[in-house]
Design a protein around this motif. Structure first.
Motif, PDB file in Angstrom:
ATOM      1  N   HIS A 199       0.810  -1.222   0.000  1.00 31.59           N
ATOM      2  CA  HIS A 199       0.000   0.000   0.000  1.00 31.59           C
ATOM      3  C   HIS A 199       0.835   1.259   0.000  1.00 31.59           C
ATOM      4  O   HIS A 199       0.416   2.285  -0.504  1.00 31.59           O
ATOM      5  CB  HIS A 199      -0.889   0.045   1.251  1.00 31.59           C
ATOM      6  CG  HIS A 199      -1.682  -1.201   1.431  1.00 31.59           C
ATOM      7  ND1 HIS A 199      -2.262  -1.850   0.392  1.00 31.59           N
ATOM      8  CD2 HIS A 199      -1.987  -1.907   2.538  1.00 31.59           C
ATOM      9  CE1 HIS A 199      -2.899  -2.917   0.840  1.00 31.59           C
ATOM     10  NE2 HIS A 199      -2.741  -2.979   2.140  1.00 31.59           N
ATOM     11  N   GLU A 209       4.346   3.470  -4.333  1.00 32.58           N
ATOM     12  CA  GLU A 209       3.578   3.624  -5.557  1.00 32.58           C
ATOM     13  C   GLU A 209       4.255   2.818  -6.667  1.00 32.58           C
ATOM     14  O   GLU A 209       5.397   2.401  -6.524  1.00 32.58           O
ATOM     15  CB  GLU A 209       3.515   5.092  -5.993  1.00 32.58           C
ATOM     16  CG  GLU A 209       3.196   6.092  -4.903  1.00 32.58           C
ATOM     17  CD  GLU A 209       4.453   6.634  -4.247  1.00 32.58           C
ATOM     18  OE1 GLU A 209       5.456   5.902  -4.198  1.00 32.58           O
ATOM     19  OE2 GLU A 209       4.431   7.786  -3.799  1.00 32.58           O
ATOM     20  N   VAL A 223       3.997   6.108 -11.341  1.00 34.68           N
ATOM     21  CA  VAL A 223       3.523   7.173 -10.456  1.00 34.68           C
ATOM     22  C   VAL A 223       4.709   7.857  -9.789  1.00 34.68           C
ATOM     23  O   VAL A 223       4.757   9.082  -9.659  1.00 34.68           O
ATOM     24  CB  VAL A 223       2.560   6.602  -9.394  1.00 34.68           C
ATOM     25  CG1 VAL A 223       2.119   7.698  -8.438  1.00 34.68           C
ATOM     26  CG2 VAL A 223       1.375   5.933 -10.052  1.00 34.68           C
ATOM     27  N   ARG A 224       5.678   7.042  -9.379  1.00 32.14           N
ATOM     28  CA  ARG A 224       6.846   7.608  -8.702  1.00 32.14           C
ATOM     29  C   ARG A 224       7.596   8.552  -9.641  1.00 32.14           C
ATOM     30  O   ARG A 224       8.064   9.609  -9.235  1.00 32.14           O
ATOM     31  CB  ARG A 224       7.774   6.501  -8.216  1.00 32.14           C
ATOM     32  CG  ARG A 224       7.201   5.710  -7.060  1.00 32.14           C
ATOM     33  CD  ARG A 224       8.202   4.686  -6.549  1.00 32.14           C
ATOM     34  NE  ARG A 224       9.319   5.320  -5.887  1.00 32.14           N
ATOM     35  CZ  ARG A 224       9.346   5.609  -4.598  1.00 32.14           C
ATOM     36  NH1 ARG A 224       8.315   5.314  -3.832  1.00 32.14           N
ATOM     37  NH2 ARG A 224      10.394   6.183  -4.056  1.00 32.14           N
ATOM     38  N   ARG A 242       5.843  11.769  -9.880  1.00 33.31           N
ATOM     39  CA  ARG A 242       5.977  12.595  -8.687  1.00 33.31           C
ATOM     40  C   ARG A 242       7.410  13.055  -8.451  1.00 33.31           C
ATOM     41  O   ARG A 242       7.718  13.667  -7.427  1.00 33.31           O
ATOM     42  CB  ARG A 242       5.516  11.805  -7.472  1.00 33.31           C
ATOM     43  CG  ARG A 242       4.027  11.519  -7.504  1.00 33.31           C
ATOM     44  CD  ARG A 242       3.556  10.874  -6.245  1.00 33.31           C
ATOM     45  NE  ARG A 242       2.122  10.619  -6.330  1.00 33.31           N
ATOM     46  CZ  ARG A 242       1.447   9.985  -5.402  1.00 33.31           C
ATOM     47  NH1 ARG A 242       2.060   9.538  -4.322  1.00 33.31           N
ATOM     48  NH2 ARG A 242       0.158   9.810  -5.549  1.00 33.31           N
ATOM     49  N   LYS A 301       9.976  11.164  -7.808  1.00 34.88           N
ATOM     50  CA  LYS A 301      10.724  10.352  -6.839  1.00 34.88           C
ATOM     51  C   LYS A 301      11.575   9.350  -7.591  1.00 34.88           C
ATOM     52  O   LYS A 301      11.272   9.015  -8.740  1.00 34.88           O
ATOM     53  CB  LYS A 301       9.754   9.573  -5.956  1.00 34.88           C
ATOM     54  CG  LYS A 301       8.941  10.402  -4.991  1.00 34.88           C
ATOM     55  CD  LYS A 301       8.068   9.476  -4.161  1.00 34.88           C
ATOM     56  CE  LYS A 301       7.123  10.241  -3.270  1.00 34.88           C
ATOM     57  NZ  LYS A 301       6.250   9.324  -2.536  1.00 34.88           N
ATOM     58  N   GLY A 347       6.809   6.128   0.311  1.00 38.43           N
ATOM     59  CA  GLY A 347       5.720   5.965  -0.642  1.00 38.43           C
ATOM     60  C   GLY A 347       4.658   7.038  -0.531  1.00 38.43           C
ATOM     61  O   GLY A 347       4.939   8.200  -0.248  1.00 38.43           O
ATOM     62  N   ASN A 348       3.450   6.612  -0.675  1.00 39.87           N
ATOM     63  CA  ASN A 348       2.336   7.525  -0.822  1.00 39.87           C
ATOM     64  C   ASN A 348       1.875   8.132   0.500  1.00 39.87           C
ATOM     65  O   ASN A 348       1.273   9.196   0.522  1.00 39.87           O
ATOM     66  CB  ASN A 348       1.176   6.767  -1.484  1.00 39.87           C
ATOM     67  CG  ASN A 348       0.081   7.689  -1.927  1.00 39.87           C
ATOM     68  OD1 ASN A 348       0.356   8.816  -2.339  1.00 39.87           O
ATOM     69  ND2 ASN A 348      -1.149   7.236  -1.812  1.00 39.87           N
ATOM     70  N   ASP A 385      -3.680   8.211   3.104  1.00 37.92           N
ATOM     71  CA  ASP A 385      -4.647   9.184   2.616  1.00 37.92           C
ATOM     72  C   ASP A 385      -5.778   9.274   3.635  1.00 37.92           C
ATOM     73  O   ASP A 385      -6.689   8.455   3.643  1.00 37.92           O
ATOM     74  CB  ASP A 385      -5.160   8.720   1.250  1.00 37.92           C
ATOM     75  CG  ASP A 385      -6.106   9.739   0.650  1.00 37.92           C
ATOM     76  OD1 ASP A 385      -6.468  10.703   1.357  1.00 37.92           O
ATOM     77  OD2 ASP A 385      -6.476   9.564  -0.521  1.00 37.92           O
ATOM     78  N   LEU A 442       0.907  12.588   3.537  1.00 41.27           N
ATOM     79  CA  LEU A 442       0.410  12.185   2.226  1.00 41.27           C
ATOM     80  C   LEU A 442       1.413  12.565   1.147  1.00 41.27           C
ATOM     81  O   LEU A 442       1.876  13.700   1.081  1.00 41.27           O
ATOM     82  CB  LEU A 442      -0.945  12.843   1.960  1.00 41.27           C
ATOM     83  CG  LEU A 442      -1.677  12.305   0.727  1.00 41.27           C
ATOM     84  CD1 LEU A 442      -1.925  10.823   0.857  1.00 41.27           C
ATOM     85  CD2 LEU A 442      -2.976  13.058   0.527  1.00 41.27           C
ATOM     86  N   GLY A 443       1.769  11.586   0.340  1.00 42.42           N
ATOM     87  CA  GLY A 443       2.687  11.843  -0.770  1.00 42.42           C
ATOM     88  C   GLY A 443       4.143  11.680  -0.399  1.00 42.42           C
ATOM     89  O   GLY A 443       4.990  11.586  -1.270  1.00 42.42           O
ATOM     90  N   GLU A 444       4.434  11.608   0.899  1.00 36.38           N
ATOM     91  CA  GLU A 444       5.848  11.527   1.278  1.00 36.38           C
ATOM     92  C   GLU A 444       6.217  10.229   1.964  1.00 36.38           C
ATOM     93  O   GLU A 444       7.391   9.900   2.114  1.00 36.38           O
ATOM     94  CB  GLU A 444       6.224  12.702   2.175  1.00 36.38           C
ATOM     95  CG  GLU A 444       6.394  13.986   1.392  1.00 36.38           C
ATOM     96  CD  GLU A 444       6.677  15.166   2.303  1.00 36.38           C
ATOM     97  OE1 GLU A 444       7.238  14.941   3.392  1.00 36.38           O
ATOM     98  OE2 GLU A 444       6.308  16.293   1.921  1.00 36.38           O
TER      99      GLU A 444
END
Lengths: 153, 707
Positions: free
Chosen positions: B448, B451, B455-456, B459, B461, B486-487, B490, B562-564
């Motif tokens: 989970h 990403e 997607v990475r 973003r 990364k 990762g993500n 959320d 979120l996102g980090e």
């Protein structure tokens, strides 16, 4: 092995204790120790017949009031009161408070009658034989039932 | 021979070798040409094969043997390491682990032959051979079954002793002739060893020693060097020159050696030597097969009777053998020993002091000195014993790199695992049980958290996701952090899910803090996976992690952006058996509360108690804390009127606080946790008992249950 499985001539030794006004016999094989009364620490919310726990040389041993377990009237703790520490396989030690420890008797199979099962009192459900020693009658404890019923309780 | 006494060692060492193999195969995947790694793998496979063979686990032996062969080829550069091979090797490891599990549970290796695996390994070997390599010794087909099937009825009849068919070299014949000419008798003797025998060379040596009482062995077959190296099956032969005329005496002496099943033999004369056997080259060719045949037939025949008795043995003792052992560094034991001897010295000086002062006993000062000395010793002794129970978490975490590698393939995400602090030590019990929760957290991060590569990239990364496992000690705790880049979590999605599941209402969700929302993940049956995968997300997720960790006396926290990425922090006590505790009194009963869970201790005026939803709370520096009256929960009698001031112990679990009202405070104390036994049923709030200095008992309160 229960007493009923014994041969005619096998002799068993019993520790005779006084509980209330009656004499009871405990198979010596299940007795680990007999100690004087000592400080018993109450355990909150335990079964009503458990007085608490005591410290037997660093081991915590739960102690049961056998009077309350058998639904007898609680008797006073006196100088003669003792805690009989029973060793029951796998489950460890269990102490029961008795009013007096008097002697050790040897009973052969011939001297043990089956218990009187008519009575329905809780008291009798712990007895699995009546020993005749001289003129006296001694009720013989079935140690496992004290614990068994306790576990389902 | 009964090998059950070695089972525990076998299990221990096999696990170590499996781990070594796993580590090295991982390393090999990164650097396929590193010869040191290849050699390491070869050695580990070789040791495994040897151990499995010794213990009689033929299937395991066969598999490891084939692995060893493959690495032999890799070593000699005939086979190239590629990723398909690595995959097969990992499958082999799993298979070996399967055997080991069977051994642990049943003392038996089980019946899975893993033929497919052996086959694919052999394909590599065959490829090597076809590649123009020198003829390679075929992997030995499982020896035991083959031999046993060879034992047929007619084999049992063949009792011709093997020595009769030995080809003697000229110089050996000369030696025998010389003895005969010297007037001595020469006997040819073949001894058969029990098939279960482990130390064949030693048995052979004992036989030689026994017969050399009678004379001199002039010829060994196989050679004495081969016998010493155990290069023989279950029989060996020799020629003995002796003055003894009664052959039975010699045979009986040899048979007296344990695990020697039978000894056959007879007198040898000139006629035997010149019988032409093995003399001319052409007849040698004919007899060559015969040499091996009677020997291999007679041996199983002799051993068969014994073996049939032995086959029942493993079946009867199918109980699990996995022991709970700790390997202890000898240095730790030495210091333990030293401290015990100091303890004895301290006792002796107390004894001599009490005797010497002519009946006056110890003076106050002497007593104080001695007590201080004793105190110092017992404290260090206690520390040492605790250290003995401590093992590095390495044994648990070092299976994770392999797991992440597998996950990376399965999920088709690029990821790497960085671990630090593997040498952090924890109580053995904790180390054993922390594996599953940590594994779960790592899978969670992989599945989970990280990403997909696309997607990475979007973003900004790095394509390869990083999962970290950092362990370190912090005071009386060990902290293990599992983090990923990762993500992150959320929280909006969690909120929506919670509302959808009816865990909270939309209104409640609005007022929840980020932290409260994240904490909902730990609720039972709250899986966030959008799709249920077999990696995580079966609804038995984080709540199980949480309860497992709490059962060990620890706790778990999450921080996420979120996102980090997110970070799970697991905090565990160093040891379970001994804790620092605050002693409190309720009425006249003493209870112990683990110091680790205590936040502060406050004196509160009765008038400060407020009511919220009919429950008592206090407002402590802006934080509303519920109040629990211990005397009520613990059913203490008699009832007592409140003093004007209450002593409240504020305890923390995670970020929840609760105030416990006690009558008075005792000191801080190191206590040993003991069980109350099985008979007595008690409230969950009591987690055990401890024996106090005066011989009394204090019950230990588990504050986690209160919240």
């Amino acid at each position: 092995m229960t007493e009923l499985e014994m041969n005619e001539d096998t002799a068993m030794q019993y520790i005779v204790v006084k509980i209330g006004s009656e004499q009871y016999g405990i198979n010596i094989a299940s007795v680990d120790n007999i100690i004087r009364m000592q400080k018993i620490t109450r355990v909150p919310t335990a079964q009503f017949y458990f007085k608490g726990v005591l410290n037997l040389r660093g081991v915590i041993v739960p102690v049961m009031s056998i009077h309350q377990r058998m639904e007898l009237e609680e008797s006073e703790i006196t100088d003669k009161s003792r805690v009989v520490i029973l060793r029951i396989e796998e489950n460890g030690l269990l102490g029961i408070i008795v009013d007096e420890v008097s002697e050790v008797v040897t009973l052969t199979r011939n001297e043990i009658d089956p218990p009187n099962r008519d009575s329905r009192s809780t008291k009798d459900s712990f007895i699995n034989g009546i020993g005749k020693n001289g003129g006296r009658l001694i009720s013989l404890f079935d140690i496992t039932t004290i614990v068994d019923q306790e576990e389902t309780a | 021979m009964d090998v059950s006494q070695y089972l525990e060692i076998f299990i221990d060492e096999t696990s170590e070798h499996i781990q070594a193999l796993s580590d090295n195969i991982m390393a090999l995947e990164k650097e396929p040409h590193d010869m040191d790694t290849v050699n390491e793998i070869f050695r580990a496979a070789h040791s495994l094969k040897g151990m499995a063979g010794t213990m009689g686990f033929k299937r395991m032996q066969h598999l490891t043997h084939t692995m060893e062969d493959v690495f032999q080829e890799v070593r000699s550069d005939k086979v190239q390491v590629n990723s398909a091979m690595i995959d097969i090797l990992f499958k082999c490891l799993d298979a070996i682990e399967g055997y080991l599990d069977n051994v642990k549970n049943t003392s038996n290796e089980g019946t899975d032959d893993n033929e497919a695996l052996v086959k694919s390994l052999e394909d590599y070997l065959n490829a090597a051979e076809n590649g123009g390599a020198a003829p390679e010794e075929k992997p030995a087909a499982a020896p035991a079954p083959a031999e046993e099937s060879a034992v047929s009825a007619d084999a049992a009849e063949s009792q011709e002793a093997a020595y009769l068919s030995i080809e003697l070299a000229d110089e050996e014949k000369d030696a025998i002739r010389a003895s005969l000419n010297a007037g001595q008798k020469v006997y040819g003797i073949t001894a058969y060893i029990d098939k279960e025998c482990l130390l064949k060379a030693a048995r052979a040596f004992l036989v030689f020693k026994a017969v050399e009482e009678f004379g001199q062995i002039i010829v060994f077959h196989p050679s004495s060097q081969d016998i010493e190296d155990e290069h023989f099956e279950f029989d060996f032969s020799f020629f003995l020159a002796t003055a003894e005329t009664d052959f039975d005496k010699i045979a009986n002496a040899a048979k007296a050696v344990t695990e020697i099943v039978d000894v056959l033999g007879g007198e040898v004369d000139e006629a035997f030597l010149s019988s032409g056997k093995a003399d001319e080259p052409e007849s040698a060719e004919e007899t060559a097969p015969a040499v091996a045949e009677p020997a291999s037939q007679a041996a199983p025949a002799a051993a068969e009777t014994k073996a049939s008795g032995a086959t029942n043995a493993p079946a009867t003792k199918n109980k699990p053998v996995a022991g709970r052992t700790v390997r202890v560094d000898i240095e730790k034991l030495d210091s333990l020993m030293n401290q015990v001897s100091e303890l004895i010295i301290a006792k002796n000086s107390l004894v001599s002091l009490s005797n010497s002062t002519d009946g006056k006993g110890l003076t106050q000062q002497e007593a104080t000195e001695q007590i201080e000395y004793l105190e110092r010793i017992t404290t260090t002794l206690h520390e040492s014993v605790m250290k003995v129970r401590m093992v590095p978490i390495e044994s648990t975490v070092n299976k994770f790199p392999r797991m992440i590698r597998d996950l990376s393939r399965k999920l088709d995400k690029k990821m790497e695992l960085i671990m630090t602090g593997e040498d952090t030590e924890l109580d053995r019990t904790v180390v054993d049980q922390i594996g599953d929760p940590l594994q779960h957290l790592l899978r969670n991060s992989a599945d989970h958290g990280l990403e997909s590569a696309e997607v990475r990239r979007e973003r900004g990364k790095p394509e390869t996701g990083t999962i970290r496992l950092d362990a370190y000690q912090e005071g009386n705790n060990v902290v293990i952090e599992v983090s990923d880049d990762g993500n992150g979590i959320d929280t909006e999605a969690v909120k929506a899910k919670a509302i959808e599941r009816g865990v909270v209402t939309a209104d409640q969700a609005e007022t929840m803090s980020q932290k409260e929302i994240i904490d909902m993940l730990f609720m039972p049956s709250f899986s966030m996976a959008k799709q249920i995968t077999d990696i995580s997300g079966r609804g038995v997720g984080l709540d199980v992690v949480k309860s497992n960790i709490e059962a060990l006396g620890g706790d778990v926290e999450v921080k996420s952006k979120l996102g980090e990425g997110s970070k799970f922090t697991v905090r565990l006590p160093l040891t379970l058996a001994i804790i620092q505790a605050l002693m409190v009194e309720v009425r006249d009963e003493k209870y112990a509360i683990a110091l680790a869970s205590i936040e502060t201790i406050e004196n509160i005026s009765v008038t400060d108690i407020k009511y919220v939803e009919a429950k008592e709370v206090i407002n402590l520096r802006g934080v509303v804390i519920p109040i629990i009256r211990l005397d009520q929960i613990l059913e203490c009698t008699p009832e007592k009127e409140d003093d004007d001031n209450l002593t409240v112990v504020i305890v923390r679990k995670g970020d929840k606080l609760v105030g416990l009202v006690v009558d008075s405070l005792g000191g801080q104390q190191e206590i040993v946790i003991k069980s109350l036994g099985k008979y007595i049923s008690y409230n969950k709030i009591i987690s055990g008992a401890t024996v106090l200095g005066d011989g009394g008992i204090a019950l230990i309160l588990d504050v986690n249950v209160l919240m």
